[in-house]
Design an enzyme around this catalytic site. Structure first.
Site, mmCIF file in Angstrom:
data_model
loop_
_atom_site.group_PDB
_atom_site.id
_atom_site.type_symbol
_atom_site.label_atom_id
_atom_site.label_comp_id
_atom_site.label_asym_id
_atom_site.label_seq_id
_atom_site.Cartn_x
_atom_site.Cartn_y
_atom_site.Cartn_z
ATOM 1 N N ARG A 193 -15.926 -15.614 -9.313
ATOM 2 C CA ARG A 193 -15.357 -14.258 -9.416
ATOM 3 C C ARG A 193 -16.489 -13.222 -9.369
ATOM 4 N NH1 ARG A 193 -10.464 -12.650 -10.964
ATOM 5 N NH2 ARG A 193 -9.849 -14.724 -11.658
ATOM 6 N N GLU A 239 -10.533 -5.771 -20.437
ATOM 7 C CA GLU A 239 -9.264 -6.454 -20.745
ATOM 8 C C GLU A 239 -8.211 -6.015 -19.718
ATOM 9 O OE1 GLU A 239 -9.350 -8.654 -23.159
ATOM 10 O OE2 GLU A 239 -11.403 -8.009 -23.576
ATOM 11 N N GLY A 278 0.777 -1.240 0.000
ATOM 12 C CA GLY A 278 0.000 0.000 0.000
ATOM 13 C C GLY A 278 0.808 1.289 0.000
ATOM 14 N N ASP A 304 -5.112 -4.529 -18.066
ATOM 15 C CA ASP A 304 -4.116 -3.469 -18.323
ATOM 16 C C ASP A 304 -4.273 -2.824 -19.695
ATOM 17 O OD1 ASP A 304 -2.945 -3.973 -15.851
ATOM 18 O OD2 ASP A 304 -1.591 -5.475 -16.671
ATOM 19 N N ASN A 327 -6.589 2.181 -12.399
ATOM 20 C CA ASN A 327 -5.544 1.226 -11.980
ATOM 21 C C ASN A 327 -4.188 1.863 -12.259
ATOM 22 O OD1 ASN A 327 -4.378 -1.302 -11.172
ATOM 23 N ND2 ASN A 327 -3.996 -1.720 -13.336
ATOM 24 N N THR A 333 8.604 5.461 -7.266
ATOM 25 C CA THR A 333 8.671 6.874 -6.864
ATOM 26 C C THR A 333 7.756 7.715 -7.762
ATOM 27 O OG1 THR A 333 10.931 6.546 -6.156
ATOM 28 C CG2 THR A 333 10.277 8.812 -6.557
ATOM 29 N N GLN A 334 7.737 7.393 -9.045
ATOM 30 C CA GLN A 334 6.879 8.150 -9.975
ATOM 31 C C GLN A 334 5.412 7.762 -9.834
ATOM 32 O OE1 GLN A 334 8.067 10.765 -11.443
ATOM 33 N NE2 GLN A 334 10.010 10.165 -10.486
ATOM 34 N N GLU A 335 5.158 6.498 -9.501
ATOM 35 C CA GLU A 335 3.763 6.086 -9.261
ATOM 36 C C GLU A 335 3.125 6.978 -8.202
ATOM 37 O OE1 GLU A 335 3.011 1.914 -8.595
ATOM 38 O OE2 GLU A 335 4.711 1.333 -9.823
ATOM 39 N N HIS A 367 -0.222 0.793 -13.196
ATOM 40 C CA HIS A 367 0.557 -0.334 -13.696
ATOM 41 C C HIS A 367 2.014 0.121 -13.845
ATOM 42 C CE1 HIS A 367 1.303 -4.065 -15.833
ATOM 43 N NE2 HIS A 367 1.979 -3.366 -16.729
HETATM 44 C C1 GRF Z 1 2.660 -1.110 -7.777
HETATM 45 O O1 GRF Z 1 3.877 -1.397 -8.413
HETATM 46 C C2 GRF Z 1 1.580 -0.929 -8.793
HETATM 47 O O2 GRF Z 1 2.040 -0.380 -9.984
HETATM 48 C C3 GRF Z 1 1.095 -2.329 -9.010
HETATM 49 O O3 GRF Z 1 1.148 -2.938 -7.745
HETATM 50 C C4 GRF Z 1 2.143 -2.282 -6.968
HETATM 51 C C5 GRF Z 1 1.508 -1.858 -5.693
HETATM 52 O O4 GRF Z 1 2.448 -1.332 -4.804
HETATM 53 N N1 GRF Z 1 -0.215 -2.329 -9.586
HETATM 54 P P1 GRF Z 1 1.998 -0.731 -3.401
HETATM 55 O O5 GRF Z 1 1.225 -1.821 -2.683
HETATM 56 O O6 GRF Z 1 1.148 0.475 -3.678
HETATM 57 O O7 GRF Z 1 3.275 -0.404 -2.699
#
Ligand code: GRF
Length: 240
Positions: free
Chosen positions: A88, A166, A35, A168, A130, A195-197, A132
């Site tokens: 599911r 689908e 997280g 991603d 989402n 870091t960029q996420e 990725h």
């Molecule tokens: C991240 O790398 C995200 O891109 C992927 O799952 C990971 C989650 O990381 N979908 P965190 O639990 O937010 O640290």
């Protein structure tokens, strides 16, 4: 109605604000692990950079550390073990019911290790994001840093997209690019991307909160975008 609008404008003037703040979007964060993206969203809200309120953090894993992060900030949590459901679709319906019960408008997947069925996608059409850790449409799926290194790409990065049926594959909202170096390991590359996420996920949600995202076929149109013609990256550098 008109009177309320007038009062709002007067109030904004009295407090010297240039624009009326965006409303706080009620979001639900779904995760299965550590997280850190959840933490980035919590921090952006606390820093008044993100007009959202996290109504619920839901995990399919009871031991996900993301749940602890949520509890530390007084955010409601739920655990739904997907193995307890016959299908599911049944699991997804239970998740949707919980999200709706908490008034969630936008669903934020942050390391949620489950594929979503049409039951979920239809319930929150164009309202599921989402993140990725690759520059989609390159390298969907799992182990993407290894795939990027094995392929020898010069740049990697991350993508926030709306979720469609689908994996991603949905319309792209925002991407960040990072260089890949010859001595990178999966871990070093993953850390640079992560870091960029943490920068782009709160930003994507804020664009949604400001009502600036419009899905048109495969494309997400962003209102009021500043174009930066100079945002060019070259690797190896032109002068090396
Ligand atoms: C991240 O790398 C995200 O891109 C992927 O799952 C990971 C989650 O990381 N979908 P965190 O639990 O937010 O640290």
């Amino acid at each position: 109605m008109l009177l309320a609008k007038f009062a709002e404008v007067l109030k904004a003037r009295r407090f010297g604000r240039k624009k009326i703040m965006a409303r706080k979007v009620p979001i639900g964060v779904l995760l299965s692990g550590g997280g850190t993206n959840l933490q980035a969203i919590i921090d952006a809200i606390a820093a008044h950079k993100l007009d959202a309120k996290i109504e619920l953090v839901l995990s399919n894993k009871a031991d996900a550390f993301g749940l602890t992060r949520a509890r530390n900030h007084g955010i409601a949590t739920e655990i739904l073990d997907h193995k307890a459901y016959p299908s599911r679709e049944a699991f997804d319906q239970a998740v949707v019911d919980l999200l709706r019960g908490h008034g969630v408008e936008l669903v934020v997947l942050a390391g949620f290790m489950r594929l979503l069925s049409p039951v979920f996608i239809k319930a929150y059409s164009n309202r599921i994001m989402n993140i990725h850790p690759a520059l989609l449409p390159s390298f969907p799926g799992l182990h993407v840093q290894k795939k990027a290194l094995d392929h020898g790409v010069r740049f990697a990065g991350c993508t926030v997209h709306f979720v469609n049926e689908e994996c991603d594959e949905g319309p792209i909202i925002i991407q960040a690019v990072v260089p890949v170096f010859p001595d990178d390991s999966e871990d070093s590359l993953a850390a640079r991307i992560l870091t960029q996420e943490h920068q782009i996920y709160p930003r994507a949600i804020q664009l949604y909160a400001e009502g600036r995202l419009h899905v048109s076929g495969r494309r997400v149109l962003v209102d009021g975008l500043n174009k930066d013609e100079g945002a060019v990256l070259v690797q190896p550098p032109l002068q090396s």
